[in-house]
Design an enzyme around this catalytic site. Structure first.
Site, PDB file in Angstrom:
ATOM      1  CB  VAL A 359      -0.703   0.056   1.270  1.00 50.11           C
ATOM      2  CG1 VAL A 359      -1.881   0.822   1.015  1.00 50.11           C
ATOM      3  CG2 VAL A 359      -1.514  -0.695   1.212  1.00 50.11           C
ATOM      4  CG  ASP A 470      -8.418 -10.639   6.635  1.00 52.56           C
ATOM      5  OD1 ASP A 470      -8.240 -11.119   7.961  1.00 52.56           O
ATOM      6  OD2 ASP A 470      -7.367 -10.190   5.822  1.00 52.56           O
TER       7      ASP A 470
END
Ligand SMILES: *[C@@H]1O[C@H](CO)[C@@H](O)[C@H](O)[C@H]1NC(C)=O
Ligand SMILES: *[C@@H]1O[C@H](CO)[C@@H](O)[C@H](O)[C@H]1NC(C)=O
Ligand SMILES: *[C@@H]1O[C@H](CO)[C@@H](O)[C@H](O)[C@H]1NC(C)=O
Ligand SMILES: *[C@@H]1O[C@H](CO)[C@@H](O)[C@H](O)[C@H]1NC(C)=O
Ligand SMILES: *[C@@H]1O[C@H](CO)[C@@H](O)[C@H](O)[C@H]1NC(C)=O
Ligand SMILES: *[C@@H]1O[C@H](CO)[C@@H](O)[C@H](O)[C@H]1NC(C)=O
Ligand SMILES: *[C@@H]1O[C@H](CO)[C@@H](O)[C@H](O)[C@H]1NC(C)=O
Length: 684
Positions: A359, A470
């Protein structure tokens, strides 16, 4: 009809002019006279007057807002008795979506205490922001023309008119429509048709009634489509600003005002639509094709066949495009743009690594917006395509506790997802090990509440049940005000309500995986609740759900909390970093809630709706919490080892990330391949 109008007029005349009252008249048949317009209208953000005299509040670029207000404040109230005056307004609008039927978000006629509104774009229509929605001190009156259905604000559909008081949740709303020829037949109107629509809003302070009427024509229908009884006196100050606000989001339209008349204590003059500036047509490619046919029959047949073929081709192609390009097509960034934004994906811009990829922080050059760009590599084109169409649906999820997906880009095997940037990073960096900053109890409690409401929205607020799969501390991101937002829907899969989730994929992170998952492989809303329970306990205790560094009896967090609860020493599990500075009632509630959610049996866990009720204090958490574990014969560690072994032998998994902490590694299997193994092998 004329007679009725005449009577009507006198009725109004009587109501409005009977007493001594302030009167103010505005009339703009188009916004041609640039000097008068400049003197009278304050345009902010991207609103502007086009050359043909049309007021353009936004163009069809994503996430913009535009406002236009009459420059001088208008007296809305009698200063001596504090009663709001009657007012009346008529205006013509047009909404041109970027692609036919795909546009957003809408515009609103607005009375506000400031002409420099600083709201948010998207579902906030440039009117309010996430912290001030619903606050009485907003003093905001708006009639929204909303073209996107936002579940967060309880919108009825994606084509409605609503009356909003201090809030984005409408006090009254209805599908955009009008009564044909003043008869009983109601005809739907598509707001984002690109065609001019006239709207009339009348407030009668003598009887506290507010009405809204619409029509695609110049004459005002006698019957309004929306009536609401309200005394606006508490909402309005003595002097207010009046005008318009509009915004775009992931979906975007150009929003226009063609003309506007407003009258205080008297009926506003209707606009003659034919004399107003014309609306620019939709852009290039998707425009209709006009064919003049005045030649021989043969030629007509030939053209007809050609057109038929063209339309078929168009529809066929449109379908393909819609499936996974058009839906989010408008927000497809170019690879070059993202490369520039992230300075060629420089390591210095790296914010973190997730289960799927890296990211990066980036700044979009055009808008100067700071974003987070997630780069996912995948070999399989097919898998990627499925994944992207899933992202398309996810892109429509909107909630203040979900990290907003702004757009995407695909380049060969790389998928780039652009998210709103979260200034304070992920929650895990504030609670485990030696964090730089310790979160206060208030902050933790608020984050938990936020995550719970985001998760509830995923489970129940959308057309489909969305299972996150998640939920964990590193997927909870914190904005600049430390609000918690759930991120990483990369793993979430969408299910139709009631449909059976597929059983072939196991996704998630050890320690957050509900025990039934390794047996059934079926992720459910209940397995999300289990992971949420683990999250709640870590936030309260400042420890990971499975902590290899701790003494063996503390290895599994939930068991350790349970032991302490059973022995009446519950407060001993609280994070020592809080130094005892917390609200004990809330802390007990949170810990019990964590245990409740961590029950081994799915049926023993609450739903997210119940969880939110507990957190909001609407319901009390049950006095007695039953033991989360149903292990026979004792030692906690054993149960866990069994779990790991059986899990590992059922389906092999990859370990990534931090090697010195291998008990807490991600076991993230992709949701875009048919089995976990196929992903690991890189084929379908
Ligand atoms: C305000 O209300 C008072 C009392 O009802 C009235 O005397 C006065 O004329 C009103 N003023 C205006 C501007 O309407
Ligand atoms: C706008 O301002 C001008 C003065 O610059 C004034 O003459 C005109 O009447 C105003 N128009 C409206 C609609 O208020
Ligand atoms: C829309 O307006 C913004 C801001 O003025 C501008 O940067 C952008 O280029 C415009 N987009 C289009 C399609 O005109
Ligand atoms: C929200 O709007 C209010 C009032 O305009 C303002 O005081 C506040 O700072 C805004 N909050 C954010 C987060 O922008
Ligand atoms: C409403 O806004 C005011 C002023 O901005 C603020 O003091 C107050 O705390 C807010 N109320 C709520 C419930 O957020
Ligand atoms: C409008 O709705 C809000 C909540 O959505 C509520 O608090 C408010 O009281 C309502 N106002 C009126 C006049 O019904
Ligand atoms: C008008 O729109 C509403 C909401 O979309 C729909 O339920 C209704 O059937 C439509 N009416 C007509 C006449 O098309």
């Amino acid at each position: 009809m004329a007679q009725l109008c005449f009577l009507c007029f006198f009725f109004f005349f009587f109501l409005f002019f009977a007493g001594p009252a302030a009167s103010q008249q505005l009339y703009f048949a188009g916004f041609h006279d640039s000097a008068a317009v400049a003197a009278n209208l304050t345009l902010t953000d991207i609103a502007k007057i086009e050359q043909n005299g049309i007021l353009k509040l936004t163009n069809d670029t994503s996430r913009l807002q535009g406002h236009a207000f009459y420059s001088s404040p208008v007296r809305f109230k009698n200063s001596s008795d504090g009663k709001a005056f009657s007012f009346s307004t008529a205006f013509a609008i047009a909404v041109v979506p970027e692609y036919p039927t795909l546009g957003g978000h809408g515009l609103a006629f607005t009375i506000a205490q400031s002409k420099n509104l600083r709201g948010l774009p998207s579902q906030y229509l440039g009117l309010l922001n996430a912290t001030d929605v619903g606050n009485f001190s907003n003093h905001l009156f708006a009639v929204e023309f909303d073209t996107v259905q936002d579940f967060e604000f309880g919108d009825i559909n994606d084509n409605h008119v609503g009356i909003n008081l201090n809030n984005m949740v409408s006090n009254a709303s209805t599908t955009a429509s009008y009564f044909v020829d003043d008869g009983p037949t109601k005809q739907n109107l598509t707001l984002k048709s690109g065609r001019p629509i006239q709207a009339w809003i009348d407030y009668n302070s003598a009887v506290n009634s507010l009405t809204v009427a619409l029509s695609p024509f110049s004459n005002k229908p006698k019957k309004p489509i929306l009536s609401f009884n309200v005394d606006l006196s508490p909402i309005l100050h003595e002097f207010m600003y009046v005008g318009f606000s509009a915004s775009t989001g992931l979906l975007a339209s150009s929003h226009f005002v063609l003309g506007w008349s407003f009258s205080m204590n008297g009926p506003a003059q209707s606009l003659d639509l034919s004399s107003l500036p014309s609306v620019p047509g939709p852009k290039k490619k998707h425009t209709a094709f006009t064919i003049g046919v005045s030649v021989g029959a043969v030629l007509i047949v030939a053209i007809a066949i050609g057109v038929a073929v063209f339309i078929t081709w168009k529809i066929k192609n449109a379908d393909i495009i819609e499936a996974w390009e058009l839906e989010i097509g408008p927000h497809r960034y170019s690879y070059k743009e993202l490369k520039q934004a992230t300075k060629r994906f420089r390591d210095k811009e790296l914010l973190g690594r997730g289960g799927f990829g890296k990211v990066y922080k980036g700044t979009l050059r055009k808008s100067k917006t700071v974003v987070a760009v997630k780069r996912i590599s995948h070999e399989s084109k097919q898998g990627l395509r499925e994944f992207v169409s899933e992202i398309a649906s996810i892109g429509r999820l909107r909630h203040r506790n979900l990290v907003q997906l702004l757009g995407w880009c695909r380049r060969r095997g790389d998928l780039l997802l652009v998210y709103e940037f979260m200034a304070n990073g992920s929650l895990d960096s504030y609670i485990f090990d030696e964090p730089e900053a310790v979160l206060s109890w208030e902050q933790r409690f608020r984050i938990i509440k936020g995550v719970a409401s985001g998760l509830l929205y995923l489970h129940e607020g959308y057309e489909q049940v969305v299972i996150h799969r998640d939920v964990k501390a590193s997927n909870v991101l914190l904005d600049s005000e430390m609000n918690g937002k759930l991120g990483d829907f990369g793993l979430a899969r969408l299910y139709e309500h009631g449909a059976n989730p597929s059983t072939t994929r196991v996704v998630g992170t050890l320690g957050y995986l509900a025990p039934e998952l390794h047996r059934t492989g079926k992720a459910t809303t209940s397995s999300d609740v289990y992971a949420f329970g683990a999250l709640v306990l870590e936030v309260a205790c400042g420890r990971r759900p499975i902590d290899p560094k701790s003494r063996s009896e503390e290895l599994v967090l939930v068991d350790w909390v349970w032991e302490n609860y059973r022995e009446g020493r519950l407060m001993e599990v609280m994070d020592p970093k809080l130094k005892g500075d917390y609200n004990a009632v809330e802390a007990v509630m949170i810990l019990k809630l964590g245990l409740f959610c961590s029950n081994d049996s799915a049926a023993g866990r609450p739903s997210m709706r119940q969880v939110v009720r507990y957190l909001e204090g609407e319901n009390g958490v049950p006095e007695e919490i039953s033991a989360p574990k149903v292990v026979e014969g004792g030692k906690n560690g054993e149960g866990f080892d069994d779990f790991v072994n059986s899990f590992a032998s059922t389906c092999s998994y990859s370990r990534t990330g931090n090697d010195n902490n291998n008990m807490d590694t991600d076991m993230s299997f992709a949701s875009f391949s048919t089995s976990p193994l196929s992903l690991l092998n890189g084929r379908d």
